[in-house]
Enzyme design. Structure first.
Site, mmCIF file in Angstrom:
data_model
loop_
_atom_site.group_PDB
_atom_site.id
_atom_site.type_symbol
_atom_site.label_atom_id
_atom_site.label_comp_id
_atom_site.label_asym_id
_atom_site.label_seq_id
_atom_site.Cartn_x
_atom_site.Cartn_y
_atom_site.Cartn_z
ATOM 1 N N LYS A 42 0.850 -1.184 0.000
ATOM 2 C CA LYS A 42 0.000 0.000 0.000
ATOM 3 C C LYS A 42 0.890 1.239 0.000
ATOM 4 O O LYS A 42 1.673 1.458 0.918
ATOM 5 C CB LYS A 42 -0.911 -0.001 1.228
ATOM 6 C CG LYS A 42 -1.880 1.183 1.280
ATOM 7 C CD LYS A 42 -2.780 1.086 2.509
ATOM 8 C CE LYS A 42 -3.741 2.259 2.599
ATOM 9 N NZ LYS A 42 -4.603 2.176 3.791
ATOM 10 N N LYS B 50 -2.257 -1.602 -3.754
ATOM 11 C CA LYS B 50 -3.109 -0.415 -3.717
ATOM 12 C C LYS B 50 -2.212 0.822 -3.774
ATOM 13 O O LYS B 50 -1.256 0.912 -3.009
ATOM 14 C CB LYS B 50 -3.931 -0.413 -2.429
ATOM 15 C CG LYS B 50 -4.846 0.793 -2.260
ATOM 16 C CD LYS B 50 -5.546 0.761 -0.900
ATOM 17 C CE LYS B 50 -6.483 1.971 -0.750
ATOM 18 N NZ LYS B 50 -7.127 2.006 0.571
#
Length: 337
Positions: A205, A258
């Site tokens: 992330k 992400k």
């Protein structure tokens, strides 16, 4: 004219032939629809930067879930938006039995037992400072500095995961990027008797500018500083492999990258190195850009979104979390009518 060259166009001649040789297919089972649940009653509030996406109060949440289920989308990811007055420095609402996420999970599982409910496991929506863990501040050179305490935060994140599992979550998806979060959550779930609950780790992330609209939706923007000390530097890809490897070793069942679009190379590298199911999160900023351009008539939204989703699957994603889930599944249905 010599015909010794290859005639690649033969396999593109008609829609039927193109369909027969198509290498990458989209299917409704590929998609996970995020849902935002908020406090109050009779609330269906459109998020200004995310047209078509709403915050729902619990009493109106069934409107959204009915539509998702009717389309055959198999899974939702639940995010909670508590009252500002209910937030505190340690995110108590994240692990409260009566927290907004826990209430939403119970409601969904009671009324839609076959729907797979994924719980986003983080503290940021529930802390008054907007960070993903416990914050300690100190003064240096006349400035106030804040540090997120990794290990203190892990204790609260484990409590959050267990409370979500107790509410009925089918999958725990920790998004906080604290070191060791998969191991601590796995141990806590196992101790509480939830050995069969899988962990979908936000393994990779990035500290991304693409999250802006989400922070409006979830009211989770940091009140000071940023998240660059715990989320990844967008310049790094080898680091992604170290992060993913740690989560695999600690017991993750699925890995996530992400954001998605600016990180398709990362998706491919993670796919090539690990055989766990891989999730791409097509985040709010990616959604908002397409919606804004489509509203201006500058792009063909359906064509653009379809290409984006195919690109993520080509890059290696098995599942895609996207605010376009309902639209894409509708389009897929139309192709078969």
């Amino acid at each position: 004219m010599s015909q010794s060259f290859a005639r690649h166009r033969r396999l593109r001649k008609t829609p039927a032939i193109r369909g027969m040789v198509r290498e990458t297919q989209l299917h409704k089972n590929d998609f996970i629809q995020p849902v935002f649940v908020t406090y109050g009653t009779d609330v269906k509030l459109e998020i200004s930067s995310m047209p078509g996406v709403f915050n729902f109060s619990l009493d109106r949440l069934s409107e959204e879930i009915d539509e998702i289920v009717s389309l055959g989308i198999p899974s939702v990811m639940v995010f909670g938006v508590p009252e500002a007055e209910a937030k505190d420095s340690v995110g108590t609402g994240a692990y409260s039995d009566q927290g907004i996420v826990q209430q939403a999970i119970r409601m969904i599982k009671q009324n839609y037992p076959e729907l797979v409910v994924i719980a986003d496991t983080c503290l940021c929506e529930f802390t008054d400072h907007g960070h993903c863990g416990v914050v300690h501040t100190h003064e240096h050179d006349g400035h106030i500095h804040a540090d997120v305490d990794n290990d203190e935060s892990l204790v609260l994140l484990a409590q959050t995961a267990v409370s979500q599992a107790q509410a009925g979550a089918d999958i725990i998806a920790p998004s906080n990027m604290m070191d060791g979060f998969v191991q601590v959550i796995r141990e806590a779930l196992d101790e509480a008797g939830f050995q069969d609950i899988p962990i979908m780790s936000y393994a990779v992330k990035y500290a991304s500018a693409f999250y802006g609209p989400f922070r409006e939706a979830a009211q989770s923007a940091p009140q000071f500083g940023d998240r660059k000390s715990y989320q990844m530097d967008p310049a790094n890809v080898r680091e992604a492999l170290r992060e993913a490897e740690s989560d695999v070793q600690q017991g993750a069942d699925m890995l996530m990258v992400k954001p998605a679009l600016a990180y398709m190379d990362v998706l491919r590298v993670v796919r090539d190195h690990f055989d766990l199911p891989l999730v791409a999160y097509n985040v709010s900023g990616e959604y908002a850009m397409v919606k804004a351009a489509a509203q201006q008539g500058w792009i063909n939204e359906r064509g653009i979104v379809t290409e984006m989703m195919l690109g993520l699957k080509r890059a290696g994603a098995d599942m895609i979390i996207t605010y376009f889930s309902k639209d894409v599944v509708r389009w897929l249905r139309e192709e078969w009518v």
